[in-house]
Write an enzyme that holds these catalytic residues in place. Structure first.
Site, PDB file in Angstrom:
ATOM      1  N   ASP A  67       0.821  -1.214   0.000  1.00  0.00           N
ATOM      2  CA  ASP A  67       0.000   0.000   0.000  1.00  0.00           C
ATOM      3  C   ASP A  67       0.853   1.260   0.000  1.00  0.00           C
ATOM      4  O   ASP A  67       2.070   1.206   0.173  1.00  0.00           O
ATOM      5  CB  ASP A  67      -0.944   0.003   1.213  1.00  0.00           C
ATOM      6  CG  ASP A  67      -0.227  -0.360   2.512  1.00  0.00           C
ATOM      7  OD1 ASP A  67       1.012  -0.263   2.570  1.00  0.00           O
ATOM      8  OD2 ASP A  67      -0.912  -0.729   3.479  1.00  0.00           O
ATOM      9  N   ASN A 136      -6.806  -2.219  14.753  1.00  0.00           N
ATOM     10  CA  ASN A 136      -8.208  -2.479  14.408  1.00  0.00           C
ATOM     11  C   ASN A 136      -8.371  -3.728  13.535  1.00  0.00           C
ATOM     12  O   ASN A 136      -9.446  -3.996  13.015  1.00  0.00           O
ATOM     13  CB  ASN A 136      -8.822  -1.258  13.701  1.00  0.00           C
ATOM     14  CG  ASN A 136      -8.148  -0.958  12.362  1.00  0.00           C
ATOM     15  OD1 ASN A 136      -7.236  -1.654  11.942  1.00  0.00           O
ATOM     16  ND2 ASN A 136      -8.604   0.090  11.691  1.00  0.00           N
ATOM     17  N   HIS A 138      -6.793  -4.346  10.652  1.00  0.00           N
ATOM     18  CA  HIS A 138      -6.627  -4.192   9.203  1.00  0.00           C
ATOM     19  C   HIS A 138      -5.372  -4.900   8.709  1.00  0.00           C
ATOM     20  O   HIS A 138      -4.426  -5.121   9.471  1.00  0.00           O
ATOM     21  CB  HIS A 138      -6.668  -2.710   8.780  1.00  0.00           C
ATOM     22  CG  HIS A 138      -5.437  -1.917   9.081  1.00  0.00           C
ATOM     23  ND1 HIS A 138      -5.397  -0.546   9.047  1.00  0.00           N
ATOM     24  CD2 HIS A 138      -4.172  -2.293   9.417  1.00  0.00           C
ATOM     25  CE1 HIS A 138      -4.193  -0.117   9.327  1.00  0.00           C
ATOM     26  NE2 HIS A 138      -3.424  -1.160   9.567  1.00  0.00           N
ATOM     27  N   GLU A 143      -9.516  -1.636   5.666  1.00  0.00           N
ATOM     28  CA  GLU A 143     -10.048  -1.209   6.957  1.00  0.00           C
ATOM     29  C   GLU A 143     -11.345  -1.944   7.291  1.00  0.00           C
ATOM     30  O   GLU A 143     -12.086  -2.353   6.386  1.00  0.00           O
ATOM     31  CB  GLU A 143     -10.313   0.304   6.912  1.00  0.00           C
ATOM     32  CG  GLU A 143      -9.064   1.153   6.654  1.00  0.00           C
ATOM     33  CD  GLU A 143      -8.187   1.305   7.886  1.00  0.00           C
ATOM     34  OE1 GLU A 143      -7.988   0.326   8.629  1.00  0.00           O
ATOM     35  OE2 GLU A 143      -7.681   2.419   8.104  1.00  0.00           O
TER      36      GLU A 143
HETATM   37  P1  PGA Z   1       2.630  -1.114  12.713  1.00  0.00           P
HETATM   38  O1  PGA Z   1       1.419  -1.072  11.693  1.00  0.00           O
HETATM   39  O2  PGA Z   1       3.572  -2.161  12.190  1.00  0.00           O
HETATM   40  O3  PGA Z   1       3.241   0.258  12.663  1.00  0.00           O
HETATM   41  O4  PGA Z   1       2.079  -1.477  14.042  1.00  0.00           O
HETATM   42  C1  PGA Z   1       0.853  -2.263  11.282  1.00  0.00           C
HETATM   43  C2  PGA Z   1      -0.331  -1.975  10.397  1.00  0.00           C
HETATM   44  O5  PGA Z   1      -0.992  -0.948  10.599  1.00  0.00           O
HETATM   45  O6  PGA Z   1      -0.621  -2.801   9.512  1.00  0.00           O
END
Ligand code: PGA
Length: 240
Positions: A67, A136, A138, A143
């Site tokens: 992404d 959350n 995702h 999302e």
């Molecule tokens: P993070 O993010 O590795 O910074 O915890 C993970 C994500 O949001 O997929």
């Protein structure tokens, strides 16, 4: 889903890097699916160490990132393009032309989504896809919501994601509100998926992942339909 439970972040990173290193040694022209965020940084550092030690050669490797924020310029130090260069690509011998990241600077995001999806689908399948998980639930920027997207698409970031990512920006207002992300179907095309999680903040998402149900409210639960997923997580993410 296979579980590898690790004591801490270092062990999680070590185990994930080992899986990738084994593949790169065996198949010099393999394809890696890569993720950003703080979770995979230690894994990338281990890969850089192995490269510097002469153990790994990335010259034949192709990469696809999950992404990118939208809109964002690749030179912006908060772009995922910049992140990947700083945390991995600038330190190994992967060829620039073999690196693929959605273009956050594309004029027409819809067209860019179609281009990226087509590219993933017509290239050799991703051999190992590395994933982090949002608080959350995702994966990529898929999302939680009533429904999920199968293909690469542009999405509005949720409040939870914007505030989780605000730590990388000067203020929460500076976090882009949209992103281009591979869809769930794009991600599930990978031959093997390695999901990384560390820290207590990820415990609820990991519990849901290990539970029986599949729900679009926790997009990572869709990974349960894939038959080659390894969850590598630390004790804090596992036990809370
Ligand atoms: P993070 O993010 O590795 O910074 O915890 C993970 C994500 O949001 O997929």
């Amino acid at each position: 889903m296979k579980l590898i439970l690790c004591k801490n972040y270092e062990e999680m990173s070590e185990k994930a890097a080992f899986e990738i290193a084994e593949l790169v040694k065996k198949e010099s022209k393999c394809t890696l699916g890569l993720a950003t965020g703080s979770t995979p940084v230690g894994t990338y550092q281990r890969l850089i160490d192995m490269y510097n030690g002469g153990e790994l050669d990335f010259s034949g490797v192709t990469t696809f990132n999950l992404d990118e924020y939208y809109p964002i310029n690749p030179d912006n130090d908060q772009s995922y393009d910049y992140f990947m260069r700083k945390n991995l690509f600038d330190h190994i011998n992967v060829k620039k032309e073999n690196v693929n990241i959605p273009r956050g600077s594309a004029v027409d995001p819809g067209e860019e989504c179609n281009r990226y999806e087509e590219l993933v689908r017509t290239s050799n399948p991703v051999d190992i896809q590395i994933l982090g998980i949002g608080v959350n639930g995702h994966i990529g920027f898929n999302e939680p919501g009533e429904y999920l997207h199968a293909s690469t698409h542009i999405t509005d970031l949720t409040e939870s994601t914007i505030s989780a990512n605000a730590r990388f920006f000067e203020s929460e207002d500076d976090v882009p509100k949209k992103a281009i992300t591979m869809g769930i179907g794009t991600i599930l095309r990978a031959k093997k998926i390695i999901l990384l999680a560390n820290g207590k903040a990820k415990h609820n998402a990991i519990s849901a992942l290990l539970d029986e149900k599949i729900t679009s409210d926790i997009p990572a639960t869709l990974l349960k339909v894939h038959n080659n997923v390894i969850l590598i997580c630390d004790e804090e993410a596992y036990y809370g």
